[in-house]
Design a protein around this motif. Structure first.
Motif, PDB file in Angstrom:
ATOM      1  N   GLY A  53       0.839  -1.056   0.086  1.00  0.00           N
ATOM      2  CA  GLY A  53       0.114   0.014  -0.145  1.00  0.00           C
ATOM      3  C   GLY A  53       0.962   1.159  -0.081  1.00  0.00           C
ATOM      4  O   GLY A  53       2.126   1.447   0.020  1.00  0.00           O
ATOM      5  N   TYR A  54       0.045   2.314  -0.206  1.00  0.00           N
ATOM      6  CA  TYR A  54       0.586   3.671  -0.170  1.00  0.00           C
ATOM      7  C   TYR A  54       1.685   4.080   0.905  1.00  0.00           C
ATOM      8  O   TYR A  54       2.942   4.513   0.635  1.00  0.00           O
ATOM      9  N   PHE A  55       1.516   3.674   1.983  1.00  0.00           N
ATOM     10  CA  PHE A  55       2.176   4.080   3.273  1.00  0.00           C
ATOM     11  C   PHE A  55       3.710   3.210   3.436  1.00  0.00           C
ATOM     12  O   PHE A  55       4.120   3.307   4.476  1.00  0.00           O
ATOM     13  N   THR A  56       3.596   2.047   2.580  1.00  0.00           N
ATOM     14  CA  THR A  56       4.865   1.291   2.388  1.00  0.00           C
ATOM     15  C   THR A  56       5.892   2.186   2.275  1.00  0.00           C
ATOM     16  O   THR A  56       7.142   1.773   2.422  1.00  0.00           O
ATOM     17  N   ASP A  57       5.765   3.279   1.559  1.00  0.00           N
ATOM     18  CA  ASP A  57       6.899   4.027   1.111  1.00  0.00           C
ATOM     19  C   ASP A  57       7.061   5.266   2.171  1.00  0.00           C
ATOM     20  O   ASP A  57       6.229   6.133   2.530  1.00  0.00           O
ATOM     21  N   ILE A 100       2.476   5.381  10.628  1.00  0.00           N
ATOM     22  CA  ILE A 100       1.338   4.545  10.033  1.00  0.00           C
ATOM     23  C   ILE A 100       2.133   3.332   9.496  1.00  0.00           C
ATOM     24  O   ILE A 100       3.188   3.354   9.037  1.00  0.00           O
ATOM     25  N   GLU A 101       1.589   1.988  10.092  1.00  0.00           N
ATOM     26  CA  GLU A 101       2.123   0.849   9.870  1.00  0.00           C
ATOM     27  C   GLU A 101       1.398  -0.230   9.206  1.00  0.00           C
ATOM     28  O   GLU A 101       0.754  -0.750   9.428  1.00  0.00           O
ATOM     29  N   PRO A 102       1.659  -0.129   7.802  1.00  0.00           N
ATOM     30  CA  PRO A 102       0.886  -1.170   6.812  1.00  0.00           C
ATOM     31  C   PRO A 102       1.427  -2.412   7.132  1.00  0.00           C
ATOM     32  O   PRO A 102       2.522  -2.739   7.718  1.00  0.00           O
ATOM     33  N   SER A 103       0.682  -3.312   6.875  1.00  0.00           N
ATOM     34  CA  SER A 103       0.925  -4.850   6.955  1.00  0.00           C
ATOM     35  C   SER A 103      -0.019  -5.580   6.344  1.00  0.00           C
ATOM     36  O   SER A 103      -0.972  -5.229   5.503  1.00  0.00           O
ATOM     37  N   ALA A 104       0.337  -6.898   6.058  1.00  0.00           N
ATOM     38  CA  ALA A 104      -0.654  -8.038   5.490  1.00  0.00           C
ATOM     39  C   ALA A 104      -1.802  -8.074   5.887  1.00  0.00           C
ATOM     40  O   ALA A 104      -2.666  -8.284   5.389  1.00  0.00           O
ATOM     41  N   GLU A 105      -2.050  -7.704   7.166  1.00  0.00           N
ATOM     42  CA  GLU A 105      -3.378  -7.539   7.772  1.00  0.00           C
ATOM     43  C   GLU A 105      -4.432  -6.566   6.646  1.00  0.00           C
ATOM     44  O   GLU A 105      -5.416  -6.880   6.722  1.00  0.00           O
TER      45      GLU A 105
END
Ligand code: OGA
Ligand code: MN
Length: 286
Positions: free
Chosen positions: A167-171, A181-186
């Motif tokens: 997602g967007y916030f992985t950058d 903000i902590e993106p994850s596979a969830e």
């Protein structure tokens, strides 16, 4: 102050009202609590000016409507895990903006939030308004054939565009200086909701889709779904279905997340804006 002193002033034709005559920091009487609930059912988003609320006071305001929903993916305040800090620093410039796509909150959940309480701790000198739309008015303005078609449809929602593993916030460059903000596979999982939901308090029907979390219609590939979704988004955000709120420090908004979308305007580069949000638990859309 008694409930009779509470007055509501609509700020637009479609939705939104300012509520005056109440100090939310005091313990509220039952008639006051009922008047605030009714104001939200009537206006879908309500605004209070010049409030002076502690974090505990803010949590108590949310409690008028139900239990707390703990927001995933966004780091909460260390001292109050049920409150998220929404902050854009002056040095974030216009690179980062939380809530800058039309959405309703967390529709990727089986039970998306009933609503949110947003409190302004520091407003920029100008700009940083929030827009809201009335999704019941948008539904009501569709043709009967479109309404009937959508009534039987289901949409798949996911947090993946924002918070998923790609997602967007992985950058990291997309992160604000003061928010984490902590993106994850969830975030990648899919959730089904009716495209048209019935409001449990008013029994009104409204569109329940949004461009950040709705992925496609169930039983239709993206190529078929997206043009219809795009039409519905363009239709729903027409100016006559909107209201716009200009923040001042101490202002507070409560929105009904079941029948609205909202959008935060990114037009105050070089200034700080700081909000606290408490999110109210909701039930399964039907
Ligand atoms: C939110 C959000 C909008 C804003 O808190 O859910 O989208 O204007 N915020 O800060
Ligand atoms: Mn939001």
């Amino acid at each position: 102050m008694r409930a009779e002193t509470i007055a509501t002033y609509p700020i637009a034709g479609a939705l939104g009202a300012e509520v005056s005559g109440i100090d939310l920091a005091r313990p509220l009487s039952n008639p006051e609590t009922e008047a605030i609930r009714q104001a939200l059912w009537n206006h879908k988003v309500i605004f209070f000016r010049s409030q002076s609320l502690s974090p505990k006071g803010l949590l108590r305001v949310a409690g008028i409507f139900g239990g707390i929903y703990r927001v995933p993916f966004v780091r909460a305040r260390d001292d109050f895990p049920d409150i998220i800090d929404i902050v854009k620093e002056a040095e974030d410039d216009n690179k980062y903006n939380f809530g800058g796509v039309w959405h309703s909150d967390a529709t990727f959940e089986a039970c998306p939030p009933m609503g949110s309480v947003l409190y302004c701790l520091e407003s920029p000198p100008h700009g940083g308004d929030t827009l809201f739309v009335n999704m019941e008015a948008a539904y009501a303005a569709l043709s009967d054939v479109m309404k009937t078609t959508l009534d039987g449809m289901v949409a798949l929602h996911s947090a993946e565009r924002n918070y998923g593993s790609g997602g967007y916030f992985t950058d990291d460059k997309k992160q604000g200086v003061s928010m984490s903000i902590e993106p994850s596979a969830e975030g990648d999982k899919l959730m089904e909701h009716p495209v048209v939901r019935t409001h449990p308090e008013t029994c009104n029907k409204g569109l329940f889709i949004n461009p950040i979390y709705t992925m496609r219609f169930k039983g239709m590939p993206t190529q078929e779904s997206q043009p219809i979704l795009n039409f519905l988004y363009n239709h729903a955000v027409r100016p006559e279905f909107q209201c716009r709120f200009g923040w001042t420090t101490g202002a507070l908004a409560i929105w009904d997340n079941r029948c609205t979308m909202h959008f935060s305007i990114n037009d105050y580069a070089g200034y700080r804006r700081h909000m606290n949000r408490v999110t109210i638990a909701g039930d399964r859309p039907r």
